[in-house]
Design an enzyme around this catalytic site. Structure first.
Site, PDB file in Angstrom:
ATOM      1  N   HIS A  57      87.819  14.483  30.181  1.00  0.00           N
ATOM      2  CA  HIS A  57      87.350  15.520  31.128  1.00  0.00           C
ATOM      3  C   HIS A  57      88.306  16.719  31.210  1.00  0.00           C
ATOM      4  O   HIS A  57      87.970  17.732  31.793  1.00  0.00           O
ATOM      5  CB  HIS A  57      87.055  14.931  32.516  1.00  0.00           C
ATOM      6  CG  HIS A  57      88.244  14.464  33.293  1.00  0.00           C
ATOM      7  ND1 HIS A  57      88.172  14.153  34.640  1.00  0.00           N
ATOM      8  CD2 HIS A  57      89.551  14.249  32.922  1.00  0.00           C
ATOM      9  CE1 HIS A  57      89.365  13.764  35.069  1.00  0.00           C
ATOM     10  NE2 HIS A  57      90.211  13.816  34.045  1.00  0.00           N
ATOM     11  N   ASP A  58      89.486  16.585  30.587  1.00  0.00           N
ATOM     12  CA  ASP A  58      90.423  17.723  30.529  1.00  0.00           C
ATOM     13  C   ASP A  58      90.010  18.741  29.465  1.00  0.00           C
ATOM     14  O   ASP A  58      90.571  19.840  29.428  1.00  0.00           O
ATOM     15  CB  ASP A  58      91.837  17.243  30.131  1.00  0.00           C
ATOM     16  CG  ASP A  58      92.491  16.351  31.173  1.00  0.00           C
ATOM     17  OD1 ASP A  58      91.966  16.252  32.298  1.00  0.00           O
ATOM     18  OD2 ASP A  58      93.531  15.743  30.848  1.00  0.00           O
ATOM     19  N   GLU A  86      85.285   7.304  32.372  1.00  0.00           N
ATOM     20  CA  GLU A  86      85.212   8.700  32.830  1.00  0.00           C
ATOM     21  C   GLU A  86      84.016   8.836  33.778  1.00  0.00           C
ATOM     22  O   GLU A  86      83.121   7.982  33.810  1.00  0.00           O
ATOM     23  CB  GLU A  86      84.990   9.655  31.642  1.00  0.00           C
ATOM     24  CG  GLU A  86      86.124   9.706  30.619  1.00  0.00           C
ATOM     25  CD  GLU A  86      87.134  10.831  30.850  1.00  0.00           C
ATOM     26  OE1 GLU A  86      86.976  11.622  31.803  1.00  0.00           O
ATOM     27  OE2 GLU A  86      88.094  10.898  30.059  1.00  0.00           O
ATOM     28  N   GLU A 117      83.418  17.569  34.144  1.00  0.00           N
ATOM     29  CA  GLU A 117      82.777  16.261  34.160  1.00  0.00           C
ATOM     30  C   GLU A 117      81.429  16.423  33.460  1.00  0.00           C
ATOM     31  O   GLU A 117      80.920  17.534  33.336  1.00  0.00           O
ATOM     32  CB  GLU A 117      82.603  15.760  35.595  1.00  0.00           C
ATOM     33  CG  GLU A 117      83.896  15.733  36.424  1.00  0.00           C
ATOM     34  CD  GLU A 117      84.983  14.815  35.846  1.00  0.00           C
ATOM     35  OE1 GLU A 117      84.693  14.036  34.924  1.00  0.00           O
ATOM     36  OE2 GLU A 117      86.123  14.903  36.323  1.00  0.00           O
TER      37      GLU A 117
HETATM   38  C1  LIG Z   1      94.931  13.184  32.707  1.00  0.00           C
HETATM   39  S1  LIG Z   1      96.167  12.264  31.841  1.00  0.00           S
HETATM   40  C2  LIG Z   1      95.381  10.670  31.757  1.00  0.00           C
HETATM   41  C3  LIG Z   1      96.393   9.583  31.661  1.00  0.00           C
HETATM   42  C4  LIG Z   1      95.827   8.155  31.714  1.00  0.00           C
HETATM   43  N1  LIG Z   1      94.787   7.957  30.715  1.00  0.00           N
HETATM   44  C5  LIG Z   1      95.340   7.820  33.101  1.00  0.00           C
HETATM   45  O1  LIG Z   1      94.144   7.600  33.279  1.00  0.00           O
HETATM   46  O2  LIG Z   1      96.172   7.755  33.998  1.00  0.00           O
HETATM   47  C6  LIG Z   1      95.996  12.906  30.169  1.00  0.00           C
HETATM   48  C7  LIG Z   1      96.984  12.317  29.192  1.00  0.00           C
HETATM   49  O3  LIG Z   1      96.711  12.849  27.882  1.00  0.00           O
HETATM   50  C8  LIG Z   1      97.959  13.057  27.224  1.00  0.00           C
HETATM   51  N2  LIG Z   1      97.769  14.064  26.165  1.00  0.00           N
HETATM   52  C9  LIG Z   1      97.538  15.389  26.315  1.00  0.00           C
HETATM   53  N3  LIG Z   1      97.441  15.993  25.112  1.00  0.00           N
HETATM   54  C10 LIG Z   1      97.638  15.009  24.182  1.00  0.00           C
HETATM   55  C11 LIG Z   1      97.652  15.017  22.753  1.00  0.00           C
HETATM   56  N4  LIG Z   1      97.440  16.141  22.053  1.00  0.00           N
HETATM   57  N5  LIG Z   1      97.853  13.826  22.102  1.00  0.00           N
HETATM   58  C12 LIG Z   1      98.046  12.676  22.817  1.00  0.00           C
HETATM   59  N6  LIG Z   1      98.022  12.611  24.169  1.00  0.00           N
HETATM   60  C13 LIG Z   1      97.833  13.778  24.837  1.00  0.00           C
HETATM   61  C14 LIG Z   1      98.885  13.527  28.333  1.00  0.00           C
HETATM   62  O4  LIG Z   1     100.225  13.318  27.970  1.00  0.00           O
HETATM   63  C15 LIG Z   1      98.444  12.651  29.497  1.00  0.00           C
HETATM   64  O5  LIG Z   1      99.192  11.451  29.500  1.00  0.00           O
END
Ligand SMILES: C[S@@+](CC[C@H](N)C(=O)[O-])C[C@H]1O[C@@H](n2cnc3c(N)ncnc32)[C@H](O)[C@@H]1O
Length: 152
Positions: A57-58, A86, A117
């Site tokens: 969702h990011d 999600e 979302e």
């Molecule tokens: C919103 S957090 C979700 C963390 C975990 N899944 C949770 O539900 O608590 C998004 C995660 O994606 C990781 N992330 C962002 N870009 C990334 C990339 N290019 N490769 C691997 N992980 C990445 C971030 O470090 C972060 O830990």
């Protein structure tokens, strides 16, 4: 934490065989892990199954398709599956979480470039584009649902 408890108690992780990779797993709250560094847009380590929670969702649809294609590449066995935790939006819905889900959509819109979302049709579209032709949505007592997706 509330979401994680609901996911763990509602989904049968014990039946999974072999390796499970938690893509974008953050601090590893959901599973006890061996940490593997890397960029999910480049490659994801080989796995029998993949778990993704509160991460897609990011990202925009285009970026999600890139991540999901890498998941598809990494799943080694025909029986392997992708397990996504999600939000599945239901704009007309009236369950206890539906308003929160819509609020989360606004937050993703405001905070992330392309983040949002998704309704079921949007999930279907990005999963199919990435090569996951079959999916199944499991509702759990949480703001998130489980989406199981299969390539075969
Ligand atoms: C919103 S957090 C979700 C963390 C975990 N899944 C949770 O539900 O608590 C998004 C995660 O994606 C990781 N992330 C962002 N870009 C990334 C990339 N290019 N490769 C691997 N992980 C990445 C971030 O470090 C972060 O830990």
């Amino acid at each position: 934490m509330f979401n994680t408890d609901a996911i763990m108690s509602s989904y049968d992780f014990d039946s999974l065989k072999g390796t499970l990779v938690d893509v974008g797993g953050g601090v590893g709250m959901a599973i006890r892990v061996t940490h593997v560094g890397g960029d999910m847009f480049t490659a994801i380590p080989p796995a029998d199954s993949i778990f993704i929670k509160s991460m897609l969702h990011d990202w925009s649809d285009e970026k999600c398709v890139q991540i999901l294609k890498n998941c598809r590449e990494s799943i080694t066995k025909r029986s392997g599956k992708l397990i996504i935790a999600e939000v599945v939006l239901n704009p007309q819905g009236d369950d206890v979480f539906d308003e929160t889900r819509l609020n989360m959509d606004m937050i993703m819109l405001a905070c992330f470039d392309g983040g949002k979302e998704r309704i079921e049709g949007e999930w279907k579209s990005i999963l199919e584009e990435a090569g996951f032709r079959h999916y199944n949505i499991i509702k759990i007592p949480s703001v998130v649902s489980i989406i199981e997706a299969y390539a075969e």
